[in-house]
Design a protein around this motif. Structure first.
Motif, PDB file in Angstrom:
ATOM      1  N   THR A 118      10.573  -1.307  -3.601  1.00 19.52           N
ATOM      2  CA  THR A 118       9.518  -0.436  -4.112  1.00 19.52           C
ATOM      3  C   THR A 118       9.621   0.939  -3.459  1.00 19.52           C
ATOM      4  N   GLY A 138       5.152   3.316  -7.341  1.00 11.28           N
ATOM      5  CA  GLY A 138       5.432   3.489  -5.924  1.00 11.28           C
ATOM      6  C   GLY A 138       4.178   3.589  -5.087  1.00 11.28           C
ATOM      7  N   TYR A 184      14.816   3.238  -0.263  1.00 14.84           N
ATOM      8  CA  TYR A 184      13.536   3.123  -0.956  1.00 14.84           C
ATOM      9  C   TYR A 184      12.440   3.999  -0.342  1.00 14.84           C
ATOM     10  N   ALA A 236       8.686  -2.005   1.732  1.00 16.84           N
ATOM     11  CA  ALA A 236       9.266  -1.305   0.589  1.00 16.84           C
ATOM     12  C   ALA A 236      10.705  -1.738   0.355  1.00 16.84           C
ATOM     13  N   ARG A 268       3.763  -1.077  -8.723  1.00 11.54           N
ATOM     14  CA  ARG A 268       5.036  -1.134  -7.998  1.00 11.54           C
ATOM     15  C   ARG A 268       6.056  -0.177  -8.607  1.00 11.54           C
ATOM     16  N   ALA A 277       8.584   4.165  -1.674  1.00  6.81           N
ATOM     17  CA  ALA A 277       7.485   4.473  -0.760  1.00  6.81           C
ATOM     18  C   ALA A 277       7.661   5.866  -0.180  1.00  6.81           C
TER      19      ALA A 277
END
Length: 506
Positions: free
Chosen positions: A93, A71, A118, A88, A68, A95
């Motif tokens: 996280t 990514g 993100y 995400a 995580r 992405a």
């Protein structure tokens, strides 16, 4: 992975941190018309308007802390991209989502909107294969984890939560569940749960006839890659069923039904009539397959669930869907009728048609003796169409049924208006042009400079391919050379010079 393993994964899935339990709605109109009890599982009501959020979120929620932190990445031009973006944002996280440059802006903006800060969208290549290849390169360079749209046990388990909901929402006898098939992740998840707990319920996969990779695998006994994939049902346009999905589907999918684009369009209309929502073509696949199953087996009094998998419909495709829906339902007859070229002939023709609504009528004067008319007429069903044709023939009209003629439906109805008496040595072809920059120039560079183009008609309703009808003036002695050049172009094509509708109207 046994069925029990999958059931445990499904029961422990984390999808409800992001997805919602969608309703199972009774389809009153369809149930009455088909004389069976029809229920629709409304996955189009998910936050990203597609079931894909389930698998994407479950896979990403189970990442290790290290994964995580680094990514994730995926390649997608549709619903999976939106599912990953939404997940995400929920999981905070990073992405990277790679999409072809030709992806409609509305889909790119949807991904950015769902993912916020993100998500980074990378536009690369003119086609999905190029985007996918680039995503793998970025994955290796940046140490990202690839989130596969269907070929992963955690993704499959996430999709399988739909089956848990169906059994919870409908605890009465159930005969069959119809599910769309792309790469097979949704079908595998549904089959794993249903066949472990309620093996008497049939699980029936439904595919678009031009991307039927599971049907091909069932015949071959192993996954096979289709040479070409039709993308009308773009959400399910996959060339080869996933390896993990195949392990489940080969043993636990009862059968696979394939449907046409017209049948999908009719199912979109049926979905709208019962729910007032508009499914995307892939979203209506299961419903189209269920209708075909009922018609084929003449079933009555049974109970079916069709999963509406998504509603990310391109707005500019609605015109095509609306146009084809009546044909898919066999409620419109497209006919070529030859009538006498004299005063009063049209009135006599309309008298024979009776009170049936005429949806279109195309004609242009060309001959002193006879007139070829192109006409669309609303009918109740296939039986009424046959009765109409017989009634027309009884009064000595020549009738040609064009309802299943592809160039009549896609091109001729928009071009009727004249023949050319000067286009010597003409040959006619139907093409699918990839909808990318330079596609037309590539075509013209290879063919247009050598032979005169005497007819050209292009149509596109939001597909990744444009439909083209084109005629060339090619002397008989040059036909072999012309054929070689056609192959060099690299586009899918069909020879149509012998098509009777071409002779009658063009």
């Amino acid at each position: 992975m046994t069925l029990e393993d999958y059931v445990k994964k499904i029961l422990n899935s984390r999808v409800y941190e992001a997805a919602r339990e969608t309703p199972l709605e009774f389809a009153k109109n369809l149930s009455h018309r088909l004389d069976n009890e029809i229920w629709i599982k409304r996955e189009d009501l998910q936050p990203v308007f597609s079931f894909k959020i389930r698998g994407a979120y479950n896979r990403m929620a189970l990442l290790s802390d290290e994964e995580r932190e680094r990514g994730v990445i995926c390649a997608s031009a549709g619903n999976h991209a939106q599912g990953v973006a939404y997940a995400a944002h929920q999981l905070k996280t990073r992405a990277v989502i790679v999409m072809p440059k030709t992806t409609p802006d509305i889909k790119v903006q949807a991904v950015r909107s769902h993912g916020g800060k993100y998500v980074k969208v990378v536009l690369h290549g003119d086609a999905f294969d190029e985007a996918s290849e680039h995503s793998r390169k970025l994955m290796d360079e940046q140490g990202l984890t690839y989130i596969h749209p269907y070929d992963d046990p955690d993704t499959i388990a996430g999709q399988g939560t739909i089956a848990r909901e169906i059994l919870h929402q409908h605890n009465q006898p159930l005969d069959a569940i119809f599910v769309c098939v792309g790469g097979g992740g949704l079908a595998a998840g549904i089959a794993a749960y249903i066949k472990y707990l309620r093996p008497e319920i049939k699980v029936i996969g439904v595919e678009f006839e031009e991307s039927a990779c599971l049907a091909a695998a069932m015949v071959a006994g192993k996954p096979v890659k289709l040479e070409q994939v039709g993308i009308f049902a773009d959400g399910a346009a996959v060339a080869q069923v996933g390896a993990e999905a195949w392990k489940v589907c080969q043993h636990h999918i009862d059968e696979v039904i394939t449907v046409t684009a017209d049948e999908i369009c009719a199912a979109v209309k049926d979905m709208f009539d019962d729910t007032r929502s508009i499914a995307e073509p892939a979203g209506a696949l299961a419903l189209a397959g269920m209708k075909k199953y009922v018609e084929r087996d003449s079933t009555t009094g049974e109970t079916y669930v069709a999963i509406c998998s998504g509603a990310n419909m391109n707005f500019d495709r609605l015109a095509f869907v609306s146009e084809q829906a009546e044909l898919g339902e066999k409620r419109e007859a497209i006919l070529a009728v030859t009538i006498p070229e004299r005063p009063g002939a049209f009135r006599e023709f309309c008298s024979t048609v009776g009170k049936r609504p005429v949806t279109e009528f195309n004609y242009r004067y060309d001959d002193d003796q006879a007139a070829n008319i192109f006409v669309g007429i609303k009918v109740e069903d296939a039986a009424e169409k046959e009765a109409l044709i017989e009634a027309l023939r009884q009064v000595d009209y020549k009738v040609l049924d064009l309802s299943e003629n592809e160039i009549a439906k896609t091109h001729i109805r928009h071009m009727v208006g004249g023949k050319s008496h000067h286009a010597a040595d003409e040959v006619l072809y139907r093409f699918e042009f990839p909808e990318r920059p330079g596609a037309l120039m590539n075509f013209l560079r290879t063919l247009g400079g050598r032979w005169n183009i005497s007819l050209f008609h292009y149509r596109n309703h939001g597909d990744a391919y444009g439909r083209v009808l084109c005629a060339f003036q090619v002397p008989e002695a040059q036909r072999d050379e012309f054929g070689d050049k056609l192959e060099q172009v690299g586009y899918t094509y069909w020879a149509e010079s012998d098509n009777p509708v071409y002779r009658m109207f063009l």
